[in-house]
Design a protein around this motif. Structure first.
Motif, mmCIF file in Angstrom:
data_model
loop_
_atom_site.group_PDB
_atom_site.id
_atom_site.type_symbol
_atom_site.label_atom_id
_atom_site.label_comp_id
_atom_site.label_asym_id
_atom_site.label_seq_id
_atom_site.Cartn_x
_atom_site.Cartn_y
_atom_site.Cartn_z
ATOM 1 N N ALA A 1 0.849 -1.192 0.000
ATOM 2 C CA ALA A 1 0.000 0.000 0.000
ATOM 3 C C ALA A 1 0.885 1.243 0.000
ATOM 4 N N GLY B 1 -9.061 3.010 5.604
ATOM 5 C CA GLY B 1 -9.899 2.113 4.834
ATOM 6 C C GLY B 1 -11.378 2.330 5.130
ATOM 7 N N ASP B 2 -11.656 3.110 6.205
ATOM 8 C CA ASP B 2 -13.052 3.303 6.596
ATOM 9 C C ASP B 2 -13.574 4.649 6.119
ATOM 10 N N MET C 1 -10.152 8.371 2.021
ATOM 11 C CA MET C 1 -10.462 6.946 1.919
ATOM 12 C C MET C 1 -9.449 6.294 0.985
ATOM 13 N N LYS C 2 -8.829 5.189 1.442
ATOM 14 C CA LYS C 2 -7.929 4.450 0.558
ATOM 15 C C LYS C 2 -8.774 3.622 -0.393
ATOM 16 N N ASP C 3 -8.811 3.995 -1.613
ATOM 17 C CA ASP C 3 -9.465 3.114 -2.576
ATOM 18 C C ASP C 3 -8.822 3.294 -3.942
ATOM 19 N N PHE C 4 -9.424 2.675 -4.926
ATOM 20 C CA PHE C 4 -8.792 2.601 -6.224
ATOM 21 C C PHE C 4 -8.729 3.952 -6.931
ATOM 22 N N MET D 1 -7.626 6.610 -5.597
ATOM 23 C CA MET D 1 -6.589 7.439 -4.978
ATOM 24 C C MET D 1 -5.646 8.069 -5.991
#
Lengths: 566, 120
Positions: free
Chosen positions: B12, B81-82, B99-102, B104
């Motif tokens: 990550a 992640g939340d 938020m960590k997501d795609f 980013m």
């Protein structure tokens, strides 16, 4: 700008693939921790809080990192497991609910299924990391890694073995898989440059294309793929379109057809980034412009002192030069005129950066051969567009002038120029340089017997093999009708002979089709090298003489110029 | 600009690093809060901290509080992640929570630009 985005996407895809390959190990650790929790003496005793926290974080990490990589299904399962553990941590009575164990191991099982769907056994992970490779091996792998890597996935071995062999003879590295599962494992280990995929497999009518679609979903990236299928059906073609394949060939397809489709697919990747030289006496300004252009995927070199211009031009061989108008040692227009006095750089596009809005002054700069003006302060998108457009035009023009239309190789005069500059570079760097002249054997007979179309096929095939088999820094030129010239940088004569012989043997194995007839063709090669010959002309004459000897001694062989033996 | 990245998940962290490199930033990547504090004490030219929330031993939020206590004024962006909303509501001092997501790779550079502009 696209090329830049692409490289980031590629990096992310690689990281994502690594994440997937680590998944089994991560899940195993969780499994062990859960087992420890289960082993606790009494079901009503309080679970080990430290252990619980570890498991909680492991699931949390899976869901977070999974989501980062766009693996939403995996993230969702991990999040449910995470919630389940949190319930236990936060519950006041600290006793595992009745179905807790079954639920959590159910979720873990789902995760394992998900993982096994996409990951390979991690057995030979680090095979490429050997420190002590001898230089000959390093060179060989250097050449090998330059060749495009193609994966063929097809369950009919007879046909494919032959095709794979022919493609290898045309300079591709080919791996053949008869099952989609082994293909998937290989993709996760190393991404190929292109894929040839069958549609129909025993497990499903569109299992091949479905696999491509699944890999795209898992890695977030489209594999460059073409379909080779025995089926003409609408369903099969539609599945190929949906899997993002760029061509659909029906069996039986010849190696030549496949090679043409593959090169179309690989072509974009080989496009080099534009090289830009910035001349600006203020380092901060140069750095700022450099950042903007680098962000758009260009290679940028900056100098802050105009007197360093020759070294910089030599070193970078730029597609465009971006020059500050006002500098202490010499002005931008003086520098432009000075560069124009060097024959090699007469055509180099030069763009000025200045605060000058005076049209008259801009006009006088135009007379010194300046292509464009950008007014400071610079608008990033404007800078990128101006530079990109001119560099692109320069490339296209250079390409049209410099390349042979049948093969896309450099033409006679460009090859000669490149030999001259490569030799100058080798002399400065005190590196060896090898020149090779190649001529197809009895080519006139091919044309007379099988027609000119067949002859062209042979020339294109050899061009393809040479391009794939050499490093991108080597020069491959079509010197005349059936004559080719190579300039190989920083390589010993022995290594060059070895390389040429392997290319020669590969080429002799290529089978050409002309109507109902099949034939093969060979080539002869002559080699000369610096040091030994000190001018481009001497190198060419010596290579030619060696080639002539190769022909005289029965063709289909590689001969080194006699001077070299000493 | 030089940015400190703190994430216990190495992959990550590398992904964030790749995104930052892409926008021309220098990155120092660390895997826990202790490493992060050490780097901060040695490299004075770091201008921004990007930290994961959920990490072993010392969480991203604890790192943030520790730094504030030490008097650090460096802008701090928390990655989680939340759902970031409740965290931001509870910690209004955070410069941003993401938020960590795609997505980013698209959103992060913009968030950094906004944070840095507001900070100066």
């Amino acid at each position: 700008m696209n090329s830049n985005k692409q490289s980031l996407q590629e990096k992310i895809a690689q990281l994502s693939a690594r994440f997937m390959s680590q998944l089994p190990a991560r899940l195993e650790t969780i499994q062990d921790q859960l087992q420890l929790l289960e082993l606790e003496p009494d079901h009503r005793s309080e679970p080990n809080q430290l252990l619980l926290a570890d498991v909680y974080r492991a699931f949390h990490g899976l869901s977070g990192t999974g989501r980062s990589f766009g693996l939403t299904d995996l993230a969702a399962i991990a999040m449910r497991a995470e919630a389940l553990i949190r319930q236990l941590i936060e519950s006041t009575d600290k006793i595992k609910p009745a179905h807790w164990s079954a639920e959590i191991s159910g979720l873990l099982q789902q995760l394992e299924q998900y993982a096994s769907c996409y990951t390979a056994p991690a057995s030979n992970d680090n095979r490429a990391d050997h420190d002590s490779i001898s230089s000959a091996e390093a060179l060989a792998s250097d050449f090998k890694s330059a060749a495009p890597l193609v994966y063929i996935c097809d369950d009919e071995p007879e046909q494919i073995d032959y095709l794979a062999h022919q493609l290898r003879c045309l300079g591709y590295q080919v791996e053949h898989f008869s099952q989609t599962s082994s293909f998937r494992e290989a993709v996760m280990q190393q991404r190929p440059d292109a894929v040839i995929m069958d549609v129909l497999f025993p497990q499903g009518r569109t299992a091949g294309t479905d696999e491509l679609a699944r890999i795209k979903e898992a890695t977030g990236q489209q594999l460059p793929a073409i379909v080779l299928s025995g089926s003409h059906s609408f369903e099969s073609r539609l599945s190929a379109v949906r899997a993002g394949c760029s061509a659909y060939l029906t069996k039986p397809a010849s190696a030549m057809e496949l090679a043409a489709a593959l090169d179309e697919l690989i072509k974009d990747k080989q496009e080099e980034p534009y090289r830009i030289l910035i001349v600006d006496d203020e380092p901060e300004v140069a750095e700022y412009h450099s950042l903007i252009l680098e962000n758009a995927g260009m290679v940028v070199h900056q100098i802050h002192n105009p007197t360093l211009i020759f070294e910089a031009l030599d070193h970078l061989n730029p597609d465009l030069m971006l020059v500050d108008m006002y500098m202490p040692v010499c002005n931008g227009d003086e520098l432009a005129a000075l560069v124009r006095h060097i024959p090699e750089y007469v055509g180099l596009p030069i763009v000025f950066l200045s605060t000058e809005t005076d049209v008259q002054k801009q006009f006088s700069a135009m007379q010194a051969g300046v292509e464009g003006f950008i007014t400071k302060p610079v608008v990033p998108s404007e800078l990128v567009a101006t530079v990109m457009l001119r560099a692109e035009r320069m490339r296209t023009l250079r390409g049209l002038i410099a390349k042979d239309s049948l093969t896309g190789l450099y033409n006679h005069s460009t090859t000669t120029e490149m030999l001259v500059s490569a030799l100058a570079y080798a002399q400065r760097q005190k590196e060896p340089l090898v020149m090779v002249m190649i001529d197809l054997d009895k080519f006139k007979r091919v044309n007379d017997t099988y027609g000119h179309m067949a002859g062209d096929q042979v020339i294109v095939a050899l061009a393809r093999l040479l391009k794939h088999g050499l490093r991108s820094t080597d020069v491959v030129g079509r010197y005349g009708g059936e004559e080719f010239a190579l300039v190989l940088k920083n390589i010993s004569v022995e290594a060059a002979v070895c390389l040429l012989n392997s290319l020669r043997e590969a080429f002799a194995n290529v089978v050409f089709n002309a109507g109902q007839q099949q034939f093969t063709c060979t080539f002869s090669a002559g080699i000369s090298a610096y040091p030994g010959y000190e001018t481009a002309e001497a190198l060419r004459l010596a290579a030619d003489a060696a080639l002539y000897r190769a022909k005289g001694q029965g063709r289909n062989q590689v001969i080194v110029s006699e001077n070299e033996d000493a | 600009m030089k940015i400190l990245v703190v994430d216990d998940d190495q992959l990550a962290g590398e992904m964030i690093t790749a995104i930052l490199h892409e926008s021309g930033h220098q990155v120092v990547q660390t895997e826990d809060a202790m490493q992060a504090l050490e780097v901060l004490s040695q490299q004075a030219d770091i201008e921004l901290i990007l930290s994961d929330l959920n990490m072993p031993f010392i969480s991203g939020l604890e790192l943030y509080h520790e730094l504030k206590e030490q008097g650090s004024t460096l802008p701090f962006i928390l990655l989680t992640g939340d759902n970031p909303e409740p965290i931001l509501a509870a910690e209004p001092g955070l410069n941003a929570c993401l938020m960590k997501d795609f997505s980013m790779s698209d959103t992060l550079p913009g968030v950094i630009a906004v944070v840095m502009a507001a900070h100066r």
